[in-house]
Design an enzyme around this catalytic site. Structure first.
Site, PDB file in Angstrom:
ATOM      1  N   ARG A 119       0.810  -1.223   0.000  1.00 49.03           N
ATOM      2  CA  ARG A 119       0.000   0.000   0.000  1.00 49.03           C
ATOM      3  C   ARG A 119       0.847   1.278   0.000  1.00 49.03           C
ATOM      4  O   ARG A 119       0.352   2.337   0.362  1.00 49.03           O
ATOM      5  CB  ARG A 119      -0.985   0.006   1.172  1.00 49.03           C
ATOM      6  CG  ARG A 119      -1.984  -1.140   1.127  1.00 49.03           C
ATOM      7  CD  ARG A 119      -3.035  -1.015   2.217  1.00 49.03           C
ATOM      8  NE  ARG A 119      -4.004  -2.098   2.111  1.00 49.03           N
ATOM      9  CZ  ARG A 119      -3.885  -3.281   2.713  1.00 49.03           C
ATOM     10  NH1 ARG A 119      -2.808  -3.527   3.461  1.00 49.03           N
ATOM     11  NH2 ARG A 119      -4.806  -4.201   2.580  1.00 49.03           N
ATOM     12  N   LYS A 141       0.647  10.975 -10.744  1.00 47.78           N
ATOM     13  CA  LYS A 141      -0.210  10.058 -11.496  1.00 47.78           C
ATOM     14  C   LYS A 141       0.600   8.815 -11.837  1.00 47.78           C
ATOM     15  O   LYS A 141       1.682   8.912 -12.406  1.00 47.78           O
ATOM     16  CB  LYS A 141      -0.702  10.702 -12.792  1.00 47.78           C
ATOM     17  CG  LYS A 141      -1.990  11.486 -12.668  1.00 47.78           C
ATOM     18  CD  LYS A 141      -2.467  11.864 -14.060  1.00 47.78           C
ATOM     19  CE  LYS A 141      -3.790  12.598 -14.017  1.00 47.78           C
ATOM     20  NZ  LYS A 141      -4.269  12.922 -15.373  1.00 47.78           N
ATOM     21  N   GLU A 183       4.370  18.048 -25.037  1.00 45.34           N
ATOM     22  CA  GLU A 183       3.885  18.408 -23.703  1.00 45.34           C
ATOM     23  C   GLU A 183       4.343  19.809 -23.307  1.00 45.34           C
ATOM     24  O   GLU A 183       3.656  20.512 -22.565  1.00 45.34           O
ATOM     25  CB  GLU A 183       4.344  17.377 -22.670  1.00 45.34           C
ATOM     26  CG  GLU A 183       3.696  16.008 -22.816  1.00 45.34           C
ATOM     27  CD  GLU A 183       2.233  15.977 -22.388  1.00 45.34           C
ATOM     28  OE1 GLU A 183       1.731  16.994 -21.854  1.00 45.34           O
ATOM     29  OE2 GLU A 183       1.585  14.927 -22.583  1.00 45.34           O
ATOM     30  N   LYS A 225       3.075  22.882 -14.292  1.00 40.80           N
ATOM     31  CA  LYS A 225       2.432  21.670 -13.781  1.00 40.80           C
ATOM     32  C   LYS A 225       2.436  21.662 -12.257  1.00 40.80           C
ATOM     33  O   LYS A 225       1.469  21.216 -11.625  1.00 40.80           O
ATOM     34  CB  LYS A 225       3.115  20.423 -14.334  1.00 40.80           C
ATOM     35  CG  LYS A 225       2.384  19.156 -13.895  1.00 40.80           C
ATOM     36  CD  LYS A 225       2.680  17.949 -14.746  1.00 40.80           C
ATOM     37  CE  LYS A 225       1.763  16.792 -14.353  1.00 40.80           C
ATOM     38  NZ  LYS A 225       2.010  15.577 -15.138  1.00 40.80           N
ATOM     39  N   GLU A 235      -7.162  15.560  -9.541  1.00 41.01           N
ATOM     40  CA  GLU A 235      -7.844  15.864 -10.796  1.00 41.01           C
ATOM     41  C   GLU A 235      -9.355  16.007 -10.612  1.00 41.01           C
ATOM     42  O   GLU A 235     -10.157  15.476 -11.374  1.00 41.01           O
ATOM     43  CB  GLU A 235      -7.545  14.783 -11.846  1.00 41.01           C
ATOM     44  CG  GLU A 235      -7.787  15.255 -13.273  1.00 41.01           C
ATOM     45  CD  GLU A 235      -7.307  14.244 -14.300  1.00 41.01           C
ATOM     46  OE1 GLU A 235      -6.431  14.619 -15.095  1.00 41.01           O
ATOM     47  OE2 GLU A 235      -7.786  13.104 -14.302  1.00 41.01           O
ATOM     48  N   ARG A 239      -6.864  20.444 -12.473  1.00 44.06           N
ATOM     49  CA  ARG A 239      -5.842  19.585 -13.079  1.00 44.06           C
ATOM     50  C   ARG A 239      -6.252  19.052 -14.439  1.00 44.06           C
ATOM     51  O   ARG A 239      -5.408  18.667 -15.256  1.00 44.06           O
ATOM     52  CB  ARG A 239      -5.498  18.433 -12.126  1.00 44.06           C
ATOM     53  CG  ARG A 239      -4.339  17.578 -12.621  1.00 44.06           C
ATOM     54  CD  ARG A 239      -3.818  16.634 -11.564  1.00 44.06           C
ATOM     55  NE  ARG A 239      -2.725  15.823 -12.072  1.00 44.06           N
ATOM     56  CZ  ARG A 239      -1.901  15.109 -11.325  1.00 44.06           C
ATOM     57  NH1 ARG A 239      -2.042  15.109 -10.010  1.00 44.06           N
ATOM     58  NH2 ARG A 239      -0.935  14.399 -11.869  1.00 44.06           N
ATOM     59  N   ASN A 243      -4.849  17.838 -19.474  1.00 35.80           N
ATOM     60  CA  ASN A 243      -5.242  16.847 -20.471  1.00 35.80           C
ATOM     61  C   ASN A 243      -5.537  17.474 -21.835  1.00 35.80           C
ATOM     62  O   ASN A 243      -6.136  16.816 -22.696  1.00 35.80           O
ATOM     63  CB  ASN A 243      -6.470  16.072 -19.981  1.00 35.80           C
ATOM     64  CG  ASN A 243      -6.129  15.113 -18.862  1.00 35.80           C
ATOM     65  OD1 ASN A 243      -5.203  14.325 -18.972  1.00 35.80           O
ATOM     66  ND2 ASN A 243      -6.864  15.198 -17.770  1.00 35.80           N
ATOM     67  N   HIS A 246      -5.316  15.439 -24.994  1.00 36.56           N
ATOM     68  CA  HIS A 246      -5.132  14.039 -24.613  1.00 36.56           C
ATOM     69  C   HIS A 246      -6.335  13.142 -24.913  1.00 36.56           C
ATOM     70  O   HIS A 246      -6.179  11.931 -25.012  1.00 36.56           O
ATOM     71  CB  HIS A 246      -4.785  13.955 -23.123  1.00 36.56           C
ATOM     72  CG  HIS A 246      -3.370  14.344 -22.815  1.00 36.56           C
ATOM     73  ND1 HIS A 246      -2.849  15.568 -23.187  1.00 36.56           N
ATOM     74  CD2 HIS A 246      -2.382  13.685 -22.170  1.00 36.56           C
ATOM     75  CE1 HIS A 246      -1.583  15.628 -22.782  1.00 36.56           C
ATOM     76  NE2 HIS A 246      -1.281  14.501 -22.175  1.00 36.56           N
ATOM     77  N   HIS A 250      -4.962  10.067 -26.664  1.00 36.63           N
ATOM     78  CA  HIS A 250      -4.954   8.730 -26.076  1.00 36.63           C
ATOM     79  C   HIS A 250      -5.685   7.732 -26.970  1.00 36.63           C
ATOM     80  O   HIS A 250      -5.286   6.560 -27.066  1.00 36.63           O
ATOM     81  CB  HIS A 250      -5.604   8.754 -24.688  1.00 36.63           C
ATOM     82  CG  HIS A 250      -4.701   9.272 -23.621  1.00 36.63           C
ATOM     83  ND1 HIS A 250      -5.133   9.526 -22.350  1.00 36.63           N
ATOM     84  CD2 HIS A 250      -3.378   9.586 -23.629  1.00 36.63           C
ATOM     85  CE1 HIS A 250      -4.127   9.982 -21.614  1.00 36.63           C
ATOM     86  NE2 HIS A 250      -3.054  10.029 -22.383  1.00 36.63           N
ATOM     87  N   HIS A 262       3.837   9.036 -27.610  1.00 36.06           N
ATOM     88  CA  HIS A 262       2.812   9.813 -26.913  1.00 36.06           C
ATOM     89  C   HIS A 262       2.745  11.244 -27.446  1.00 36.06           C
ATOM     90  O   HIS A 262       1.666  11.764 -27.734  1.00 36.06           O
ATOM     91  CB  HIS A 262       3.122   9.825 -25.415  1.00 36.06           C
ATOM     92  CG  HIS A 262       2.208  10.692 -24.606  1.00 36.06           C
ATOM     93  ND1 HIS A 262       0.906  10.343 -24.311  1.00 36.06           N
ATOM     94  CD2 HIS A 262       2.417  11.897 -24.025  1.00 36.06           C
ATOM     95  CE1 HIS A 262       0.346  11.301 -23.575  1.00 36.06           C
ATOM     96  NE2 HIS A 262       1.238  12.249 -23.395  1.00 36.06           N
TER      97      HIS A 262
END
Length: 358
Positions: A119, A141, A183, A225, A235, A239, A243, A246, A250, A262
């Protein structure tokens, strides 16, 4: 310019992003005491450098290596299970540490492994690509891909530190550097227009890792960022602006079975988002042209086969930003002014796609 630039990430689990050169050589200072075992997760192409990093730590820690596949091939549950197996067989405890040493996919995987083992164990991210430095390694993330889409399984998990060592870029192929710039361009359009100005002034200088301009672009992108994720770690609101480009990007990656880089996919995604905003009456067409001009100067793609629309639409409907079956896109009202476009009608989406279709 100072040797090291430290950009703090604030919030519930604060940490620093340190930017400079020679940072990997001093990584033991970041790991600190109380750690007995260290797992270095790295791609095969960085095998020699990962082994050198291991040698620098042996004597102070018991160091294990987990060599994983390149790029998105690393982000599979089978690869995560391989890392867990190493940790289990060596009695890896909660006070031990994981180092993510590689590009964005490697740091995504390493973060997920660290977040899920017992965990949560200590995590230090050492991104070795432009994409990893300005995006993937920052913000906590973590995730892996599934057959249904990208990053659908993951967690928010803050690292103890991120070390952006520009020395690791010295042997990176130029096309990899340019792919990572998608990016950086995104950061320019959503929040810091000076980034765009620097690229437009001299793209060769801006993309040369030895120049002050290049480092400045890395620092500005990280700072943007950092501001966003410090305010919205999970998010739930702000946030989402990260994206930009994206949603379609994606979907393209998924359609291409992750053979596209990417940054290449996000490049097309940003042009699509700009065209969509223009059709919705939000964005001046001149800003759409600016997208195309800057991305083209970086030799990034700005179009995609028009016949793939239905496949892409089906994938976008599973996007993380979708709510109750309604597609949501991050778009621009102007440069530096991102907003959300919720539930655009399919004819408008298709019309925007026609503008990037070939």
């Amino acid at each position: 310019m100072s040797a090291h630039t430290v950009i703090p990430i604030t919030g519930l689990d604060p940490y620093d992003v340190t930017i400079g050169r020679g940072l990997v050589a001093n990584i033991a200072e970041t790991l600190g005491g109380g750690v007995a075992k260290v797992l270095i997760v790295h791609p095969a192409t960085l095998g020699a450098k990962a082994n050198a990093l291991r040698e620098s730590l042996v004597g102070r820690y018991e160091v294990l290596l987990a060599e994983v596949p390149e790029a998105e091939d690393a982000k599979r549950v089978e690869v995560a299970a391989f890392c867990w197996q190493i940790m289990g067989q060596t009695d890896f405890t909660r006070t031990d540490a994981v180092i993510g040493f590689g590009g964005g996919a490697t740091t995504d995987l390493a973060g997920f492994v660290a977040a899920t083992w017992l965990r949560g164990v200590k995590l230090v991210q050492v991104p070795t690509s432009v994409l990893g430095m300005v995006d993937a390694s920052i913000g906590g993330k973590t995730g892996i891909n599934t057959a249904e889409g990208k990053n659908l399984v993951g967690s928010f998990y803050a690292p103890a530190a991120v070390l952006v060592d520009l020395d690791t870029l010295d042997t990176l192929p130029k096309n990899e550097i340019l792919a990572g710039f998608a990016e950086i361009v995104k950061c320019g359009f959503i929040g810091d227009p000076t980034i765009l100005d620097t690229i437009e002034a001299d793209v060769a200088v801006a993309t040369d890792p030895t120049t002050p301009e290049f480092r400045s672009l890395i620092e500005k992108s990280v700072a943007l960022k950092a501001r966003v994720v410090s305010e919205d770690f999970k998010e739930s609101g702000l946030r989402e602006i990260l994206n930009y480009g994206h949603t379609l990007g994606h979907a393209i990656e998924h359609a291409e079975r992750y053979r596209w880089r990417h940054g290449a996919a996000i490049s097309v995604g940003m042009v699509f988002a700009a065209e969509l905003a223009s059709l919705a009456g939000k964005l001046d067409p001149s800003v759409v042209d600016r997208h195309r001009s800057i991305l083209k100067s970086l030799t990034l793609p700005i179009d995609y086969p028009v016949g793939r629309w239905q496949t892409l639409l089906a994938t976008m409907q599973r996007d993380k930003k979708a709510r109750a079956g309604m597609l949501r896109f991050i778009v621009l009202d102007a440069v530096g002014k991102p907003t959300t476009l919720a539930g655009p009608e399919e004819p408008m989406l298709f019309a925007a796609y026609q503008e990037v279709g070939v």
